[in-house]
Structures are given as structure tokens and as C-alpha cells.
Design an enzyme around this catalytic site. Structure first.
Site, PDB file in Angstrom:
ATOM      1  N   ASP A 275     -91.413 -17.148  36.664  1.00 44.74           N
ATOM      2  CA  ASP A 275     -91.143 -17.193  35.204  1.00 44.74           C
ATOM      3  C   ASP A 275     -89.705 -17.545  35.117  1.00 44.74           C
ATOM      4  O   ASP A 275     -88.929 -17.289  36.148  1.00 44.74           O
ATOM      5  CB  ASP A 275     -91.501 -16.037  34.323  1.00 44.74           C
ATOM      6  CG  ASP A 275     -90.936 -16.096  33.143  1.00 44.74           C
ATOM      7  OD1 ASP A 275     -91.041 -16.928  32.446  1.00 44.74           O
ATOM      8  OD2 ASP A 275     -90.389 -15.078  32.555  1.00 44.74           O
ATOM      9  N   LYS A 445     -90.035 -25.186  16.141  1.00 43.95           N
ATOM     10  CA  LYS A 445     -88.806 -25.070  16.874  1.00 43.95           C
ATOM     11  C   LYS A 445     -87.496 -24.833  16.161  1.00 43.95           C
ATOM     12  O   LYS A 445     -86.388 -25.515  16.468  1.00 43.95           O
ATOM     13  CB  LYS A 445     -88.615 -26.226  17.940  1.00 43.95           C
ATOM     14  CG  LYS A 445     -89.819 -26.556  18.698  1.00 43.95           C
ATOM     15  CD  LYS A 445     -89.495 -27.604  19.860  1.00 43.95           C
ATOM     16  CE  LYS A 445     -90.762 -27.838  20.802  1.00 43.95           C
ATOM     17  NZ  LYS A 445     -91.724 -27.956  20.170  1.00 43.95           N
ATOM     18  N   LYS A 464     -81.122 -23.900  11.283  1.00 50.25           N
ATOM     19  CA  LYS A 464     -80.861 -24.039  12.980  1.00 50.25           C
ATOM     20  C   LYS A 464     -82.124 -24.353  13.894  1.00 50.25           C
ATOM     21  O   LYS A 464     -83.126 -23.690  13.546  1.00 50.25           O
ATOM     22  CB  LYS A 464     -80.107 -23.022  13.319  1.00 50.25           C
ATOM     23  CG  LYS A 464     -80.611 -21.458  13.497  1.00 50.25           C
ATOM     24  CD  LYS A 464     -79.960 -20.788  14.389  1.00 50.25           C
ATOM     25  CE  LYS A 464     -80.607 -19.477  14.679  1.00 50.25           C
ATOM     26  NZ  LYS A 464     -79.928 -18.278  14.299  1.00 50.25           N
ATOM     27  N   GLY A 574     -91.498 -21.401  29.133  1.00 54.72           N
ATOM     28  CA  GLY A 574     -91.807 -21.750  27.747  1.00 54.72           C
ATOM     29  C   GLY A 574     -90.705 -22.306  27.232  1.00 54.72           C
ATOM     30  O   GLY A 574     -90.429 -22.950  26.337  1.00 54.72           O
ATOM     31  N   ASP A 575     -89.452 -22.518  28.270  1.00 52.14           N
ATOM     32  CA  ASP A 575     -88.221 -23.133  27.341  1.00 52.14           C
ATOM     33  C   ASP A 575     -88.243 -24.471  27.147  1.00 52.14           C
ATOM     34  O   ASP A 575     -89.123 -25.094  28.021  1.00 52.14           O
ATOM     35  CB  ASP A 575     -86.897 -22.512  28.186  1.00 52.14           C
ATOM     36  CG  ASP A 575     -85.936 -21.598  27.510  1.00 52.14           C
ATOM     37  OD1 ASP A 575     -86.645 -21.408  26.596  1.00 52.14           O
ATOM     38  OD2 ASP A 575     -85.265 -21.066  28.297  1.00 52.14           O
ATOM     39  N   ARG A 655     -92.007 -25.524  28.559  1.00 54.22           N
ATOM     40  CA  ARG A 655     -92.948 -25.426  27.380  1.00 54.22           C
ATOM     41  C   ARG A 655     -94.570 -25.384  27.883  1.00 54.22           C
ATOM     42  O   ARG A 655     -95.083 -25.863  27.206  1.00 54.22           O
ATOM     43  CB  ARG A 655     -92.870 -26.908  26.627  1.00 54.22           C
ATOM     44  CG  ARG A 655     -91.521 -26.926  25.906  1.00 54.22           C
ATOM     45  CD  ARG A 655     -91.674 -26.558  24.511  1.00 54.22           C
ATOM     46  NE  ARG A 655     -90.242 -26.661  24.033  1.00 54.22           N
ATOM     47  CZ  ARG A 655     -89.516 -25.546  23.578  1.00 54.22           C
ATOM     48  NH1 ARG A 655     -89.969 -24.570  23.821  1.00 54.22           N
ATOM     49  NH2 ARG A 655     -88.326 -25.811  23.259  1.00 54.22           N
ATOM     50  N   ASN A 684     -96.092 -12.261  28.073  1.00 54.82           N
ATOM     51  CA  ASN A 684     -96.186 -13.624  28.542  1.00 54.82           C
ATOM     52  C   ASN A 684     -96.800 -14.150  29.744  1.00 54.82           C
ATOM     53  O   ASN A 684     -97.266 -15.184  29.907  1.00 54.82           O
ATOM     54  CB  ASN A 684     -95.381 -14.617  27.776  1.00 54.82           C
ATOM     55  CG  ASN A 684     -94.006 -14.660  28.369  1.00 54.82           C
ATOM     56  OD1 ASN A 684     -93.888 -13.637  29.062  1.00 54.82           O
ATOM     57  ND2 ASN A 684     -93.050 -15.491  28.066  1.00 54.82           N
TER      58      ASN A 684
END
EC number: 7.6.2.1
Length: 954
Positions: A275, A445, A464, A574-575, A655, A684
Site C-alpha cells: 500500500d 473527489k 475544493k 487508492g490515491d 485508484r 482498507n
């Protein structure tokens, strides 16, 4: 079996303890204590501060004045921050607790689902006129396994047991079995076939005379020592020793071995799936850059922002000083005429104000007196002093932004559901009324908030979010995309901030449509999103912020070491793509010289086909792919995609959802057949950690969930280097040696039995009495053989310095059919020599053949252990001499066991015979003949083709 039963029993006790916790249930007759296992749907349950919520509930009332409370969700989603939950306003407004029974109302909830971040329901009160309908969403729910962090709450139970969100999200972890165990099982099957074959041959040579099937079974029993029953015991004890060594290693403090059955797996890994946030990075955000389109401020120019903010507020005060009522908005002229280029100062002021207002952060004040109870928010004395203020939010990015605005002079001092107070550099407190809040979701997002400035009554919509989501929403500009790219290359996480001024009419129109959409039961989320989207048009772009997530200590050298050890590293995060790519570069996951191939977004089969072909032409480059494209590729071209990806030196998937992470792990296992290891730190990552052959959890900022679900838990990412290179490698090599030696121990005695039977016209008579056989497998040879778990071929420092040594293990050469056959041949040779030697040399004293051959056998075994050992440890020497001592002393006591067959021929072993020179030289001769050739062969092999570790050891 016993060990697993004990584990199970402990689990049962823990479950029972949790299920018998007492909670207060509200009834018409007052409060009643109930066990948590007896709570049913529809009960009204009271939960105190710091108590665990027993089942999924709808939040009806709280003791807090604001009508909201905080809960801690680290056991549910792995996030350590507090979440704000809101009570249903209809029940919160009731004057007293007992009034809950005087109203006639019902809750409608959707059917149980897995998603912990969404909920749709309605609350209807029928006895009022007109009936009250309230929409219920995720912020009105209290999920089981979360903990109340402030105040006392009362809720109505909607799901219990297996229908609660937390239980629906736990997958049943599979029992992990190491590759070494599977290989040893295969060899044991081969040995069983050999046993049957040998018995059949013996009966055939007898000529099937008399009751031959009875003889067949007698032979099966006589040769049953071929099957190494003590193998499992030895290996399990070995595993316990390896686990103990890992936990006691001072170089990797805090390591915990939770699954003691697979330490050898650590020595055979080919794929490491990691991760990003919290594992490779620290999950500690630092504000680094503010970009306004024409000017960019970095860490060294923050003082300029500070002075601009101070100036703009002192100007406002002097303007407002003219009319103390504050009714005329001081800056109305500016905001109504956007044509004029605003000064840098006002743009900075607008940007900072937007950042300090648009978030989901709550300042929490620890009361100095330390009095528990209602002083959590220090509302009584409004103690807004800086030293005891901490911020709580759902993401560390947001906290970093609010902390930064505090450092430049604009401080968030208090917040509840409907209002926010800011403190200006001069100490004046500004109040804003929160009209609507649109929380951040992974689909949109972005997050938005509508506030009304109480001094000027202006309504502003701030927003934002990620650049991909925000660029179509803001007005046209020429710098946003380029600057986002620049910041991402520096390794910063970017957020775009925008605003839009609303008139009172616009807002009222929006509010009525929004409320209507929130009450619909079908496609609620789509309708709500459509209403919000009507506002998100032509927003004014204020600024772009960059926040840095710092790398963990020693990530670069560790990744370098793992790469040299032949381990392929995949990063699943997940970024967003840009952040993932830049972390991959800064952590040296992708080396400087390598190209990065970014897999384009594909939506259908044709695009996937073209993109895969384009990727096939690239050589030696890292792959970066997003979760959606991955899903499409796996749907149509699973085999081709995995084959190509496996050839890459590094792969980054961004993602990724938690289920996708687990899916990638199982794909790698199926397609390559290699061993995989997953390492993560948050809730996660649990599914990925459980799916891998070997799961490692890090105790991180995101809670302990992954480290509890993992097989091994470590404190920092860099510890994984030593865990694999030293402990994993040793565990595998030792277990391989131990397993084969135990097999050899059974084979050699069975060979002797076979030779003995053939000499005596294939009689099914046992060579050794039962007691000797038991002693042979336990007291006489157990300690030296087991001491092989202390063996090491190179020092730990060497293993860390030359990770290439690890690469050899992945081929699995320490334990294969080839090495197994060599051991079988050794056993047959030694067994034959020992038995024939005893029969040839002691023809006259045939009576004593048992004593002689058994003594030679024990000596041979002890010498063979000495031959196998690569580095001596003092305990090994102790074990060798201890076993020899046990044997010699038992010769005197157990003399009647050294006869042959059923009848001992009356020949009690006379001590006189043992001490004769003849006995000693003949035993020595047999032992030398059985062991010397092996020592010579080993010496020659080390001289002619030494293994890689020998070259280092010398």
C-alpha cells in the site's frame, strides 16, 4: 491440533466476553440492563462516552448541546480521526428522554448492505399535524464496532448480528498453508508408495506361501518407519522457534508473529504488493505550496502571506470602524465588479479564507482541569487558547491545511453543526453560519460548503477537490493543469480551491430542490448529485494547494534491497495517478533510468486491445495503471495483461478499491504460481493482506486493523528487509534441512529392517524391539536433529549485504525431488552398510547383532547431523554429546532389549562384551565405512562447485 484448539478456545472466550457486555436499554418502565447478545431490532439503547456501539443504530438523541457527537471508527475503516454524527432533529428537540415513548414514529431503513459509507432511510412522525418526514443519511447512523468519543447517545437499533455493516465487511480468511508443507506432503506420499511397493516385493520373494496377506500387513507394519510421523512435530516446533527468534530480534523491535504456521513463506517471496499511504509514506501531511496562478508561495515565503493576511484584516477593521453597526458590507464594491484585476493581497486573503472555511475539521479543546463530562468542548468557559487546541478531521490533508492557515494568522477556533468561528490576527472573532455541507466522496473527489458571513450576510459556496474533478467546474484559465502537473512531479498532493457568491434568492431556490431530492427513496444519491451539480458551474478559481506526504524512514534502501533480492514490487494505492507516480519515483520504486509507461484510460475492449499492444512494444519500463482501466483489461484480456505486467520491474496501480487489491493478489497467485506477500497498514488493506500467501501489517496512523489481520506485524516498513533476508531465508533453509533429515532417519532404519529380513529368508520378524524404536526417534536422535533449526549458512549481516543470496531460494532448490532422491540413496547406502557390516563382522557373535548395528546406527546419525550443519552453535554440540551420553548410559539398563526377535536367546547384553576391544573397533569400522564416503563427497563438492553462500563465508 491441540495448538489450534487452544487458539479456537481463546477466540470463543473473547467472543463470549464481547457478547456479554451490558448496555442500558430504554423501556416505558425506565432503564434496563441487557447483554449485547440480547439486543434486538427496534430497541432503544443508551451508549455512554468511550463505550462500544453494540449494533447498527439510527442516532436519535445526545446529551451534547449541539445535537451531534463524535465517534471513533478505527475498528471499522482503519481511520484514526473522529467522525461527526448528527441526531435526528425531530427527536433531539423533544424536551425529555421519556418523551420518546409519547410520540408515534417509525424508521424506514434500506436492506442490509456492505457499504459502510452510505445509508438511505426516512424518519416519519405520524402523530404531529402535518406528519414530519426527515431523510436519514450516513451522518444519522452509528455503526457497530465504533466507539462514542463525546457525550452520551441514544439510538434505535436497525441491524444486528450478521446484518451489521462491520460483520458484512469481514471476509472469512482462508487457512494459509506454506509451500514447504505442501512439498513435504508430496514427498510423504511418494514414501508411502515406496512402503507399499517394498512390502509387496518382500511377499513376492517369499513366494506367496501360506497366509501371504497376513505377512503383507506384517511387512507394512515393520517398514512403517519409512513414513516420517515425527516430521510434523519437529517442523511445528521448528516454526515456533523461528517465530520466537523473529519476536526477540532486537533489530526489528515490536515484530509480532500472529500465524506461526508459515514462517518459511518469508523465504520464498517473488511478488511484494504494498500500500502507499502509511506504508511507504508516513501519512503525516505538511503544507508546502500555495499557487495563485501568477504567484507561487513555498515554505520559505510563507511570512509574506502572513503579512498580507494581517494587512487585509486591519484594513477591513478600519473600514468597519466608520459604522459600528456593520450593516453595510465593506467589500461589496470589490466582489460585485469582477472585471477589475484584484490586488495580490486581496487574492491571498480570499484564498486563505476559502481554505479555512471549506473543510470538515473540528477544533477540540482538552479541558485543563481534566474533568470528564461536558467540558470536552470547553463551552462553559470558551477557553480558545492555542496550547490545548487539537483538530479532528476525516483526512490528514485537511488538518494540514487548517494548521497552515493558523500559522499565517487566520485560526479556526470553534465549529458545530451550524456555525464556525474564525479568529483574525488581531484577535477579532468572525462568525459564519453553515447552511449546507457536501462531504467528500471517492466518486465526486470534491467537497463543498455553503456559508453565510454573519457580519455582511453574504452567502458563498466554497469548493475544493482533485484537479480532475475541479477543472471542468472552474472558469477557464491557462495555468491550472500545468501547475498541477508540476506539483505532482515534486511529490505533492494537490487540491484546487474555488468559490461562487450566491444571492439569497439563488440559495433559497437551491435549498428547496435539495431538500426534495434528499427525501426521495429511489436513486436518491443521483438526484442529490444532480441538484448540487446545478451550483457547480463557472466557479471562480482561487488557488491551488500542495501538501507533502513524507516517506517513511529508510524506504529507499529497503526497496533497493528487495529489488536486488529478485522481488518484484507492486504498489496498490487508492490515491490519484500523479501522486502515486511521484511517490514511486521519490521512493526509488522505479529507478531513475527507467521509463514509466502510463496506461491510458480505457473503457471498452477495442481500446484495451490497442493499449495493450502499445505497451507490449515497450521494454523494461514500469507500468502505471488506474483501477478502472485495470478492471476493463482483466475483463477481456486477463491472461495477456498479467503476463505483460509480470515482466515489468515495477507496477503501480492507482485508484484501487480494497476488493480490487485482493483481486490482484489472487490473480498473481493463479497466473504465476509464485508466492506473494502483501503489506499494508489500514482497514482498507485487510482483504489484500488476508488474500496473500503471506500478509504483513504495519501498526500505522490508520489504526491497528491491518496489523491484527496479518500473519506478521511490524512497526516500520524498513523492518521488512531483515524479516525476509535474514529470518525468512533461515526459516526456509532450516526447515528444508530438518524435513529431509527426519525422512532420512526413518528410511535408514527401514533399509536395515529390509536387509535383515532378506538374510533370514524374508521372515517378517522385527529387528529392534519397540522400546528401541521409540528411543531411536526420540531420546537418542531428537536433540541433534532438532538443533538443525539453529543452523545458518551466512551471518545475518552478510545476508543483508548480499540480498542476491535470497534470489537463489525462490527456485526452491533446498527441497526438491532431486535433493530428496539424494537423501534416499544415502539412506539406502548407509542402511545396507550398517546391517551387512554387522552380519559380516560378527558372524561368531551373531547373538549380539542388535547391539552392534544399533550402536553403529546411532553414531552414524550423530555424524550425519554434524555433516549437515553449516555453522556450529554451542547448543548443537551440547545436543550431540547429550544424545550420545543418553545412549551409552541406557546400554547398561536396557540390556534385555538388545536381543533379537521375540526370544532374546536368553542373551542378556553383558557389559563385558561391550567393553571388549573387538566390539569397539568393529562398530567404529562400520560407522566409518557408512559415513566417510559422504564426507569425502561433500568436501569435493565444496571445492569443485561451491554454493554461493560458501564463497561469501570464506
Amino acid at each position: 491440533m491441540t495448538r489450534e484448539a487452544i487458539d479456537e478456545f481463546r477466540r470463543f472466550q473473547r467472543d463470549k466476553e464481547v457478547n456479554s457486555q451490558l448496555y442500558s436499554k430504554l423501556t416505558v418502565r425506565g432503564k434496563v440492563q441487557v447483554k449485547s447478545s440480547d439486543i434486538q431490532v427496534g430497541d432503544l439503547i443508551i451508549v455512554e462516552k468511550n463505550q462500544r456501539i453494540p449494533s447498527d443504530m439510527v442516532f436519535l438523541r445526545t446529551s451534547e448541546k449541539a445535537g451531534s457527537c463524535f465517534i471513533r471508527t478505527d475498528q471499522l475503516d482503519g481511520e484514526t480521526d473522529w467522525k461527526l454524527k448528527v441526531a435526528v432533529s425531530c427527536t433531539q428537540r423533544l424536551p425529555a428522554l421519556g418523551d420518546l415513548f409519547s410520540i408515534n414514529a417509525y424508521v424506514y431503513a434500506q436492506k442490509p448492505q456492505m457499504d459502510i459509507h452510505s445509508f438511505e432511510g426516512t424518519f416519519t412522525r405520524e402523530d404531529s399535524d402535518p406528519p414530519v418526514h426527515e431523510s436519514l443519511s450516513i451522518e444519522n447512523t452509528l455503526w457497530a464496532s465504533t466507539v462514542v468519543a463525546s457525550g452520551t447517545v441514544i439510538g434505535v437499533v436497525i441491524y444486528t448480528g450478521k446484518e451489521t455493516r462491520s460483520v458484512m465487511n469481514t471476509s472469512n480468511p482462508k487457512n494459509k498453508v506454506g509451500l514447504l508443507d505442501l512439498e513435504l506432503n508430496r514427498l510423504t506420499k511418494a514414501l508411502f508408495l515406496a512402503l507399499v511397493a517394498l512390502s509387496v516385493v518382500m511377499v513376492t520373494l517369499q513366494g506367496f506361501v501360506g497366509p501371504w496377506y497376513r505377512n503383507l500387513f506384517r511387512f507394512l507394519l515393520l517398514f512403517s518407519y519409512i513414513i516420517p510421523i515425527s516430521l510434523r512435530v519437529n517442523l511445528d516446533m521448528g516454526k515456533a522457534v523461528y517465530g520466537w527468534m523473529m519476536m526477540k530480534d532486537e533489530n526489528i523491535p515490536g515484530t509480532v508473529v500472529r500465524t506461526s504456521t508459515i514462517p518459511e513463506e518469508l523465504g520464498r517471496l517473488v511478488y511484494l504488493l504494498t500500500d502507499k499511504t502509511g506504508t511507504l509514506t508516513q501519512n503525516e501531511m505538511v503544507f508546502k505550496r500555495l499557487h495563485l496562478g501568477t504567484v507561487s508561495y513555498g515554505a520559505d515565503t510563507m511570512d509574506e502571506i502572513q503579512s498580507h493576511v494581517r494587512d487585509s484584516y486591519s484594513q477591513m477593521q478600519s473600514q468597519a470602524g466608520g459604522n459600528n453597526t456593520g450593516s453595510t458590507p465593506p467589500r461589496k464594491a470589490q466582489s460585485s465588479a469582477p472585471k477589475v484585476r484584484k490586488s495580490v493581497s486581496s487574492r491571498i486573503h480570499e484564498a486563505v479564507k476559502a481554505i479555512v472555511l471549506c473543510h470538515n475539521v473540528t477544533p477540540v479543546y482538552e479541558s485543563r482541569a481534566g474533568v470528564t463530562g461536558e467540558t470536552e468542548f470547553a463551552e462553559a468557559d470558551q477557553d480558545f487558547s492555542d496550547e490545548n487546541r487539537t483538530y479532528q478531521a476525516s483526512s490528514p490533508d485537511e488538518v494540514a491545511l487548517v494548521q497552515w492557515t493558523e500559522s499565517v494568522g487566520l485560526t479556526l477556533v470553534s465549529r458545530d453543526l451550524t456555525s464556525m468561528q474564525l479568529k483574525t490576527p488581531s484577535g477579532q472573532v468572525l462568525s459564519f453560519c453553515i447552511l449546507q455541507l457536501f462531504p467528500f466522496t471517492s466518486e465526486s473527489k470534491r467537497m463543498g460548503i455553503i456559508v453565510r458571513d454573519e457580519s455582511t450576510a453574504e452567502i458563498t459556496f466554497y469548493m475544493k477537490g482533485a484537479d480532475v474533478a475541479m477543472s471542468p467546474i472552474v472558469q477557464y484559465n491557462d495555468w491550472l493543469e500545468e501547475e498541477c502537473g508540476n506539483m505532482a512531479r515534486e511529490g505533492l498532493r494537490t487540491l484546487v480551491v474555488a468559490k461562487k457568491a450566491l444571492t439569497e434568492e439563488q440559495y433559497q431556490d437551491f435549498e428547496s430542490r435539495y431538500t426534495q431530492a434528499k427525501l426521495s427513496m429511489h436513486d436518491r444519491s443521483l438526484k442529490v448529485a444532480a441538484v448540487v451539480e446545478s451550483l457547480e458551474r463557472e466557479m471562480e478559481l482561487l488557488c491551488l494547494t500542495g501538501v507533502e506526504d513524507q516517506l517513511q524512514a529508510d524506504v529507499r534502501p529497503t526497496l533497493e534491497m528487495l529489488r536486488n533480492a529478485g522481488i518484484k514490487i507492486w504498489m496498490l494505492t487508492g490515491d490519484k495517478l500523479e501522486t502515486a507516480t511521484c511517490i514511486a519515483k521519490s521512493s526509488h520504486l522505479v529507478s531513475r533510468t527507467q521509463d514509466i509507461h502510463i496506461f491510458r484510460q480505457v473503457t471498452n475492449r477495442g481500446e484495451a486491445h490497442l493499449e495493450l499492444n502499445a505497451f507490449r512494444r515497450k521494454h523494461d519500463c514500469a507500468l502505471v495503471i488506474s483501477g478502472d482501466s485495470l478492471e476493463v483489461c482483466l475483463k477481456y484480456y486477463e491472461h495477456e495483461f498479467v503476463e505483460l505486467a509480470c515482466q515489468c520491474p515495477a507496477v503501480v496501480c492507482c485508484r484501487c478499491s480494497p476488493t480490487q487489491k485482493a483481486h490482484i493478489v489472487t490473480l498473481l497467485q493463479q497466473h504465476t504460481g509464485r508466492r506473494t506477500c502483501a503489506i499494508g497498514d489500514g482497514g482498507n488493506d485487510v482483504s489484500m493482506v488476508q488474500a496473500a500467501d503471506c500478509g504483513i501489517g504495519i501498526e500505522g496512523k490508520e489504526g491497528k486493523q491491518a496489523s491484527l489481520a496479518a500473519d506478521f506485524s511490524i512497526r516500520q516498513f524498513r523492518h521488512i528487509g531483515r524479516l525476509l533476508m535474514v529470518h525468512g531465508r533461515n526459516s526456509y533453509k532450516r526447515s528444508a534441512a530438518l524435513g529431509q533429515f527426519v525422512m532420512h532417519r526413518g528410511l535408514i532404519i527401514s533399509t536395515m529392517q529390509a536387509v535383515f529380513s532378506s538374510v533370514f529368508y524374508f521372515a517378517s520378524v522385527p529387528l529392534y524391539q519397540g522400546f528401541l524404536m521409540v528411543g531411536y526417534a526420540t531420546i537418542y536422535t531428537m536433540f541433534p536433529v532438532f538443533s538443525l533449526v539453529l543452523d545458518q549458512d551466512v551471518k545475518p549481516e552478510m545476508a543483508m549485504l548480499y540480498p542476491e543470496l535470497y534470489k537463489d531460494l525462490t527456485k526452491g532448490r533446498s527441497l526438491s525431488f532431486k535433493t530428496f532422491l539424494i537423501w534416499v540413496l544415502i539412506s539406502i547406502y548407509q542402511g545396507g552398510i550398517l546391517m551387512y557390516g554387522a552380519l559380516v563382522l560378527f558372524e561368531s557373535e551373531f547373538v549380539h547383532v542388535v547391539a552392534i548395528s544399533f550402536t553403529a546406527l546411532i553414531l552414524t546419525e550423530l555424524l550425519m547431523v554434524a555433516l549437515t550443519v553449516r555453522t556450529w552453535h554451542w547448543l548443537m554440540v551440547v545436543a550431540e554429546f547429550l544424545s550420545l551420553g543418553c545412549y551409552v548410559s541406557s546400554l547398561a539398563f536396557l540390556n534385555e532389549y538388545f536381543g533379537i526377535g521375540r526370544v532374546s536367546f536368553g542373551a542378556f547384553l553383558d557389559v563385558a562384551f561391550i567393553t571388549t576391544v573387538a566390539f569397539l573397533w568393529k562398530v567404529s569400522a562400520i560407522t566409518v565405512v557408512s559415513c566417510l564416503p559422504l564426507y569425502v563427497l561433500k568436501y569435493l563438492r565444496r571445492k569443485l562447485s561451491p554454493p554461493s553462500y560458501c564463497k561469501l563465508a570464506s
